[in-house]
Design a protein around this motif. Structure first.
Motif, PDB file in Angstrom:
ATOM      1  N   GLU A   1       0.792  -1.227   0.000  1.00  0.00           N
ATOM      2  CA  GLU A   1       0.000   0.000   0.000  1.00  0.00           C
ATOM      3  C   GLU A   1       0.829   1.284   0.000  1.00  0.00           C
ATOM      4  O   GLU A   1       0.355   2.327  -0.440  1.00  0.00           O
ATOM      5  CB  GLU A   1      -0.924  -0.001   1.222  1.00  0.00           C
ATOM      6  CG  GLU A   1      -1.900  -1.170   1.242  1.00  0.00           C
ATOM      7  CD  GLU A   1      -2.689  -1.222   2.540  1.00  0.00           C
ATOM      8  OE1 GLU A   1      -2.405  -0.416   3.431  1.00  0.00           O
ATOM      9  OE2 GLU A   1      -3.568  -2.090   2.655  1.00  0.00           O
ATOM     10  N   THR A   2       2.042   1.233   0.516  1.00  0.00           N
ATOM     11  CA  THR A   2       2.806   2.448   0.752  1.00  0.00           C
ATOM     12  C   THR A   2       4.244   2.268   0.289  1.00  0.00           C
ATOM     13  O   THR A   2       4.814   1.179   0.427  1.00  0.00           O
ATOM     14  CB  THR A   2       2.816   2.797   2.260  1.00  0.00           C
ATOM     15  OG1 THR A   2       1.465   2.867   2.724  1.00  0.00           O
ATOM     16  CG2 THR A   2       3.514   4.112   2.518  1.00  0.00           C
TER      17      THR A   2
ATOM     18  N   VAL B   1       7.991   4.440   0.668  1.00  0.00           N
ATOM     19  CA  VAL B   1       8.684   5.560   1.299  1.00  0.00           C
ATOM     20  C   VAL B   1      10.083   5.652   0.695  1.00  0.00           C
ATOM     21  O   VAL B   1      10.931   4.783   0.929  1.00  0.00           O
ATOM     22  CB  VAL B   1       8.774   5.388   2.829  1.00  0.00           C
ATOM     23  CG1 VAL B   1       9.500   6.583   3.443  1.00  0.00           C
ATOM     24  CG2 VAL B   1       7.387   5.234   3.431  1.00  0.00           C
TER      25      VAL B   1
ATOM     26  N   ARG C   1       7.831   5.911   7.991  1.00  0.00           N
ATOM     27  CA  ARG C   1       6.847   6.847   7.448  1.00  0.00           C
ATOM     28  C   ARG C   1       7.555   7.892   6.590  1.00  0.00           C
ATOM     29  O   ARG C   1       8.709   8.231   6.838  1.00  0.00           O
ATOM     30  CB  ARG C   1       6.107   7.569   8.575  1.00  0.00           C
ATOM     31  CG  ARG C   1       5.161   6.709   9.377  1.00  0.00           C
ATOM     32  CD  ARG C   1       4.432   7.547  10.437  1.00  0.00           C
ATOM     33  NE  ARG C   1       3.313   6.835  11.028  1.00  0.00           N
ATOM     34  CZ  ARG C   1       3.426   6.006  12.063  1.00  0.00           C
ATOM     35  NH1 ARG C   1       4.610   5.788  12.616  1.00  0.00           N
ATOM     36  NH2 ARG C   1       2.350   5.402  12.548  1.00  0.00           N
ATOM     37  N   GLU C   2       6.817   8.420   5.614  1.00  0.00           N
ATOM     38  CA  GLU C   2       7.372   9.483   4.773  1.00  0.00           C
ATOM     39  C   GLU C   2       7.683  10.716   5.607  1.00  0.00           C
ATOM     40  O   GLU C   2       8.694  11.381   5.402  1.00  0.00           O
ATOM     41  CB  GLU C   2       6.401   9.823   3.646  1.00  0.00           C
ATOM     42  CG  GLU C   2       6.961  10.830   2.662  1.00  0.00           C
ATOM     43  CD  GLU C   2       6.043  11.038   1.478  1.00  0.00           C
ATOM     44  OE1 GLU C   2       6.319  11.952   0.696  1.00  0.00           O
ATOM     45  OE2 GLU C   2       5.050  10.305   1.335  1.00  0.00           O
TER      46      GLU C   2
ATOM     47  N   SER D   1       2.383  11.149   8.301  1.00  0.00           N
ATOM     48  CA  SER D   1       1.898  10.012   7.520  1.00  0.00           C
ATOM     49  C   SER D   1       1.191   9.007   8.418  1.00  0.00           C
ATOM     50  O   SER D   1       1.700   8.644   9.484  1.00  0.00           O
ATOM     51  CB  SER D   1       3.063   9.328   6.802  1.00  0.00           C
ATOM     52  OG  SER D   1       3.675  10.202   5.890  1.00  0.00           O
TER      53      SER D   1
ATOM     54  N   SER E   1       0.157   5.924   7.249  1.00  0.00           N
ATOM     55  CA  SER E   1       0.337   4.556   6.758  1.00  0.00           C
ATOM     56  C   SER E   1       1.818   4.193   6.723  1.00  0.00           C
ATOM     57  O   SER E   1       2.486   4.380   5.704  1.00  0.00           O
ATOM     58  CB  SER E   1      -0.265   4.417   5.350  1.00  0.00           C
ATOM     59  OG  SER E   1      -1.636   4.719   5.362  1.00  0.00           O
TER      60      SER E   1
END
Length: 199
Positions: free
Chosen positions: A92-93, A95, A131-132, A136, A138
């Motif tokens: 889903e993510t 980074v 996390r970014e 974030s 997600s």
């Protein structure tokens, strides 16, 4: 399941004709994966950025090197900077590293500089949360104990990339010895081929 990949930042060129060989004509400032399937145009862009970094200080400002001259700059450079880093992703993510990160210390990930602004990495009992940025919602989660295998995969990708880059340089220069010297110097700076457990 989380993955780690080595990625390089594709930077803009004021004029593509300034590069000593063909480079990507796509939009700049994006991240491309470094592995054995990296496209020749991407390899050319990465190597052109290295050659620009290695340009001798006494070279005339308007001097345009041949491909062989630019490759020799890389092969003989005492110091190299490869604008690249580690991408963490799951289904889903994704980074990416921050701007201006250098691949030189990739073996120390996640305990190294991640560029600016750079991802936020939290060490937790169950692994890593990436996390970014602090806002974030997600995170990418890397389970405890999974990091060594993921880093071994990054190393395998980088070894494959160096193989592809050596073939690219040999085709470009028609000089297998020069191509090998270029890649040996990149490897010396980025520490790809040495076993992980020895460092």
């Amino acid at each position: 399941m989380a993955t780690l990949r080595a990625v390089v930042e594709i930077e803009p060129w004021a004029d593509e004709d300034d590069a000593p060989w063909p480079i990507e004509k796509a939009e700049p400032y994006r991240w491309e994966v470094l592995d054995g399937s990296t496209a020749p145009a991407t390899i050319g862009t990465v190597m052109a950025a290295l050659a620009r970094w290695c340009r001798p200080e006494d070279a005339e400002e308007d001097f345009e090197p041949t491909a062989v001259e630019a490759l020799r700059w890389i092969a003989e450079a005492e110091y190299l900077v490869l604008s690249a880093g580690i991408r963490a992703a799951d289904a889903e993510t994704a980074v990416n590293p921050g701007c201006c990160v250098d691949l030189e210390n990739w073996r120390d990930w996640p305990n190294t500089w991640h560029g600016h602004p750079g991802p936020q990495i939290k060490h937790a009992d169950d692994g890593l949360w990436i996390r970014e940025d602090e806002k974030s919602q997600s995170p990418v989660k890397i389970a405890a104990g999974a990091l060594p295998g993921l880093m071994a995969g990054v190393r395998e990708d980088l070894i494959a990339f160096l193989g592809a880059a050596e073939r690219w340089a040999a085709d470009l220069s028609a000089d297998a010895g020069l191509a090998a010297a270029v890649i040996a110097n990149v490897d010396r700076h980025v520490l790809v081929s040495a076993p992980l457990e020895q460092l």
